[in-house]
Design a protein around this motif. Structure first.
Motif, PDB file in Angstrom:
ATOM      1  N   LEU A   1      27.816 -29.928  62.877  1.00 24.58           N
ATOM      2  CA  LEU A   1      27.854 -29.124  61.663  1.00 24.58           C
ATOM      3  C   LEU A   1      28.503 -27.773  61.935  1.00 24.58           C
ATOM      4  O   LEU A   1      29.341 -27.299  61.156  1.00 24.58           O
ATOM      5  CB  LEU A   1      26.436 -28.940  61.119  1.00 24.58           C
ATOM      6  CG  LEU A   1      26.290 -28.027  59.890  1.00 24.58           C
ATOM      7  CD1 LEU A   1      27.141 -28.527  58.728  1.00 24.58           C
ATOM      8  CD2 LEU A   1      24.820 -27.915  59.489  1.00 24.58           C
ATOM      9  N   ALA A   2      28.134 -27.131  63.033  1.00 27.79           N
ATOM     10  CA  ALA A   2      28.722 -25.839  63.380  1.00 27.79           C
ATOM     11  C   ALA A   2      30.225 -25.962  63.612  1.00 27.79           C
ATOM     12  O   ALA A   2      31.016 -25.123  63.156  1.00 27.79           O
ATOM     13  CB  ALA A   2      28.041 -25.270  64.625  1.00 27.79           C
TER      14      ALA A   2
ATOM     15  N   ALA B   1      36.061 -25.318  61.680  1.00 31.05           N
ATOM     16  CA  ALA B   1      37.364 -25.983  61.714  1.00 31.05           C
ATOM     17  C   ALA B   1      38.435 -25.330  60.836  1.00 31.05           C
ATOM     18  O   ALA B   1      39.582 -25.177  61.269  1.00 31.05           O
ATOM     19  CB  ALA B   1      37.201 -27.460  61.359  1.00 31.05           C
ATOM     20  N   PRO B   2      38.140 -24.922  59.587  1.00 31.48           N
ATOM     21  CA  PRO B   2      39.208 -24.331  58.764  1.00 31.48           C
ATOM     22  C   PRO B   2      39.761 -23.019  59.316  1.00 31.48           C
ATOM     23  O   PRO B   2      40.835 -22.577  58.892  1.00 31.48           O
ATOM     24  CB  PRO B   2      38.515 -24.094  57.407  1.00 31.48           C
ATOM     25  CG  PRO B   2      37.343 -25.017  57.397  1.00 31.48           C
ATOM     26  CD  PRO B   2      36.894 -25.097  58.812  1.00 31.48           C
TER      27      PRO B   2
ATOM     28  N   GLU C   1      25.419 -18.846  63.034  1.00 33.96           N
ATOM     29  CA  GLU C   1      26.531 -17.974  63.403  1.00 33.96           C
ATOM     30  C   GLU C   1      27.751 -18.222  62.505  1.00 33.96           C
ATOM     31  O   GLU C   1      28.362 -17.278  61.995  1.00 33.96           O
ATOM     32  CB  GLU C   1      26.867 -18.244  64.864  1.00 33.96           C
ATOM     33  CG  GLU C   1      28.171 -17.695  65.355  1.00 33.96           C
ATOM     34  CD  GLU C   1      28.543 -18.362  66.660  1.00 33.96           C
ATOM     35  OE1 GLU C   1      29.694 -18.806  66.778  1.00 33.96           O
ATOM     36  OE2 GLU C   1      27.680 -18.437  67.565  1.00 33.96           O
ATOM     37  N   GLN C   2      28.114 -19.494  62.315  1.00 41.08           N
ATOM     38  CA  GLN C   2      29.281 -19.808  61.486  1.00 41.08           C
ATOM     39  C   GLN C   2      29.056 -19.419  60.025  1.00 41.08           C
ATOM     40  O   GLN C   2      29.989 -18.948  59.353  1.00 41.08           O
ATOM     41  CB  GLN C   2      29.612 -21.298  61.588  1.00 41.08           C
ATOM     42  CG  GLN C   2      30.110 -21.729  62.951  1.00 41.08           C
ATOM     43  CD  GLN C   2      31.344 -20.960  63.395  1.00 41.08           C
ATOM     44  OE1 GLN C   2      32.216 -20.627  62.582  1.00 41.08           O
ATOM     45  NE2 GLN C   2      31.418 -20.659  64.678  1.00 41.08           N
TER      46      GLN C   2
ATOM     47  N   LEU D   1      27.821 -11.023  69.938  1.00 33.39           N
ATOM     48  CA  LEU D   1      26.581 -10.342  69.581  1.00 33.39           C
ATOM     49  C   LEU D   1      25.641 -11.254  68.796  1.00 33.39           C
ATOM     50  O   LEU D   1      24.434 -11.318  69.073  1.00 33.39           O
ATOM     51  CB  LEU D   1      26.895  -9.086  68.763  1.00 33.39           C
ATOM     52  CG  LEU D   1      27.608  -7.946  69.504  1.00 33.39           C
ATOM     53  CD1 LEU D   1      27.879  -6.791  68.549  1.00 33.39           C
ATOM     54  CD2 LEU D   1      26.783  -7.478  70.693  1.00 33.39           C
ATOM     55  N   ILE D   2      26.199 -11.949  67.813  1.00 34.65           N
ATOM     56  CA  ILE D   2      25.380 -12.848  66.991  1.00 34.65           C
ATOM     57  C   ILE D   2      24.781 -13.965  67.852  1.00 34.65           C
ATOM     58  O   ILE D   2      23.584 -14.274  67.772  1.00 34.65           O
ATOM     59  CB  ILE D   2      26.217 -13.445  65.848  1.00 34.65           C
ATOM     60  CG1 ILE D   2      26.661 -12.344  64.877  1.00 34.65           C
ATOM     61  CG2 ILE D   2      25.415 -14.515  65.097  1.00 34.65           C
ATOM     62  CD1 ILE D   2      27.665 -12.808  63.854  1.00 34.65           C
TER      63      ILE D   2
END
Length: 483
Positions: A327-328, A333-334, A384-385, A360-361
Motif C-alpha cells: 500500500l505504501a 508510485a505516482p 508517511e506517504q 524525520l517522519i
C-alpha cells in the motif's frame, strides 16, 4: 525519443535478467542463511549504501546532466571520485568497530571492513559507467550489470553453502565490483583520460553536494528500518522486515533500472531544448502506475503463497508485513520520478528537502511504533506517504505547472486495474490455499491475473498497451496481439 525508448527496452530486458539472477540467488541464500545473519548484512549494507553516495558525491549525475563535457571536466571528476571514495572507505573502516558495539554484534565490524575495501575499488569503473549512461549506451551498461550480478550471486551462494554466513554477502560484493571494473575497462571510450586532475572541482562539487545530500537522505530513508529495528528490536526483526521489503521492492528492481537509467538524461535533454516537462512527466506517471499499481495489488493478495514457496516457512512471519508495504509503495508510485525531474531542472535542493522531511517522519514513526510489534512498523510508511502526498502535489503545481487533479487522473487507470487484480488475488488465495499445492495454485493464479491484466490494459485503452504490442513485435511475437 526513439533512442530513449530503445534504451528503456534494452535496460528493461537486462534488468529483468539481472533481477532473475538475483532472485534465484536470494531464494537459495534465504534457505541457507538465518534471518539474523541476513539482518547483520542488511545493517552493514545500509551504512555502506550511504557511504557509496558520499563516495560518488553526485559526480555520476553531474556527468549525465552537464550539457558540454571536455577533458578538463572529466579529469576533475575522476580526481574527485578517487579522493572522496578512498577517504570514505577509510572512515568506514574506522567506524566498523564502534558500529559493532552499538548493535552488540561483533560480525558487523568484519562485514563493514570488507565493504570498506570494496569502496576503494569502485571508482576504477564508475567514470566509464557514468559516461555510458549519459550516452544512453544501454547495451554496454547491461553487459556490465549482468556480469557483475552473476559474479556476486555465484560467490554469495558458494560461500554461504561453505558456512561463511553474513561474510559471504560481503565477499560477493567485492567479486561483483571486480568483474564490473574489468567490463568497464573493456568498454572504456577511446581518448578518455586515465589521469585525474586536482583542479576544476568546483562545478561538480557544487552540484554534487546538493545532489548527494538528497540522495544520501533517500538512502537513509530506505535503510532506516534496518538501522533502527536492529537497535530497537533485534537482528531477526531486521531480517524479517528486510525480506518483506525486498519482496515488495521486486517491482523497482525490475522496472526501476529502466526508468531511472533513462529518466535523468531524458528529462535533461527536454529541459535543455527549452521545452516544458509537465506532459512528459504525466505520460511517465501513466506508464509507471499502469505497471506498479497492478503489481502491488497482485503481490499483496498472493503474499501468503509467494513467501513460503520462494523462501521457505522460516520467513512466514514476514507475510503479514507485505500488504501494508505494498500500500505504501502504491501511494508513492505516482511521484517516484519527481526527484529525477527536479535534478534535470537543476533543483537538487528540492530533492534534499523532501528527503529530509521523509527521514524525520519515518524516524519519529519507528521510534514510537517499534515497541508495539513488527506488524505495526509496516504501517509507518503508509502514514508517511499520506502525509507527503499533499507536499508532492503542491511542488508539482508550483515547479511544473501540474494541477492536483492531473496526477490522480494520470494514475486512475492503473489504480482501477490494481484494485481489481488485488481483489481477485486475495479471493483466490483465501478460498483455495490448502486445497491445492501452493506452487500449483500460485502458477494458476499468476496466469489468470496476467491474462486479466493484459485484457484490462486493452479495454481501458491504456497507453501501455501500444508499448506492449510494439515490444511483442520486436521480440517476434505474432501480430495477432494487436487484437
Amino acid at each position: 525519443m526513439n533512442s530513449a525508448r530503445r534504451s528503456i527496452l534494452i535496460t528493461l530486458l537486462s534488468s529483468n535478467a539481472t533481477v532473475l539472477i538475483q532472485f534465484v540467488a536470494s531464494i537459495l541464500i534465504a534457505r541457507v542463511l538465518a534471518p539474523a545473519e541476513i539482518g547483520i548484512y542488511s545493517i552493514a549494507a545500509v551504512l555502506v549504501g550511504m557511504a557509496h553516495l558520499l563516495r560518488d558525491l553526485g559526480t555520476g549525475n553531474y556527468l549525465v546532466r552537464e550539457p558540454e563535457l571536455n577533458e578538463e571536466k572529466i579529469r576533475a571528476v575522476l580526481g574527485l571520485m578517487l579522493a572522496v571514495s578512498w577517504l570514505v572507505g577509510a572512515l568506514l573502516a574506522l567506524l566498523s568497530v564502534p558500529a559493532a558495539r552499538f548493535y552488540r554484534e561483533p560480525q558487523v565490524a568484519t562485514v563493514l571492513q570488507l565493504l570498506a575495501f570494496n569502496m576503494l575499488l569502485i571508482p576504477f569503473g564508475s567514470l566509464t559507467l557514468s559516461l555510458l549512461r549519459r550516452n544512453l549506451e544501454a547495451e554496454k551498461q547491461a553487459i556490465a550489470g549482468i556480469g557483475s550480478t552473476l559474479a556476486h550471486s555465484v560467490t554469495a551462494i558458494t560461500l554461504a553453502m561453505l558456512g561463511l554466513g553474513a561474510l559471504s554477502l560481503a565477499w560477493a560484493s567485492i567479486a561483483g565490483t571486480l568483474v564490473s571494473i574489468l567490463i568497464a575497462t573493456a568498454f572504456r571510450p577511446a581518448g578518455l583520460p586515465w589521469l585525474p586532475s586536482w583542479r576544476g572541482w568546483r562545478a561538480p562539487l557544487n552540484f554534487g553536494l546538493l545532489s548527494t545530500g538528497g540522495a544520501m537522505l533517500d538512502e537513509l530513508n530506505r535503510g532506516l528500518y534496518d538501522l533502527m529495528l536492529g537497535r530497537l528490536i533485534n537482528m531477526r526483526a531486521v531480517g524479517l522486515f528486510s525480506r518483506a521489503q525486498g519482496t515488495v521492492n521486486l517491482f523497482y528492481a525490475v522496472a526501476g533500472p529502466a526508468a531511472y537509467y533513462t529518466a535523468l538524461p531524458f528529462f535533461s535533454r527536454i529541459h535543455h531544448r527549452g521545452a516544458a516537462l509537465d506532459e512528459p512527466l504525466l505520460h511517465a506517471v501513466r506508464l509507471l502506475t499502469g505497471v506498479a499499481l497492478p503489481f502491488f495489488g497482485v503481490l499483496s493478495g498472493l503474499a501468503p503463497l509467494l513467501i513460503p514457496v520462494l523462501y521457505g516457512h522460516q520467513w512466514d512471519e514476514s507475510i503479514a508485513l507485505v500488504a501494508p508495504l505494498c500500500l505504501a509503495a502504491a501511494l508513492n508510485a505516482p511521484f517516484a520520478l519527481n526527484g529525477q525531474v527536479y535534478l534535470a531542472l537543476g533543483h537538487p535542493r528540492l530533492v534534499m528537502i523532501l528527503a529530509f522531511g521523509t527521514v524525520l517522519i519515518r524516524a519519529a514513526g519507528l521510534y514510537l511504533i517499534a515497541g508495539h510489534g513488527l506488524i505495526w512498523v509496516a504501517f509507518v510508511p503508509v502514514a508517511e506517504q499520506l502525509l507527503l502526498i499533499p507536499v508532492h502535489l503542491l511542488l508539482m503545481q508550483r515547479v511544473l505547472g501540474i494541477s492536483a487533479r492531473q496526477v490522480p487522473a494520470a494514475a486512475g487507470p492503473g489504480l482501477l486495474l490494481g484494485l481489481l487484480l488485488a481483489g481477485i488475488a486475495w479471493i483466490g488465495t483465501t478460498l483455495l490455499q490448502g486445497r491445492l499445492p501452493d506452487l500449483l495454485l500460485l502458477a494458476l493464479l499468476g496466469g489468470l491475473l496476467g491474462g486479466l491484466y493484459l485484457a484490462g490494459l486493452r479495454v481501458l485503452d491504456h497507453p501501455l498497451w501500444p508499448e506492449i504490442v510494439q515490444l511483442a513485435q520486436r521480440l517476434g511475437i505474432s501480430r495477432a496481439t494487436r487484437g
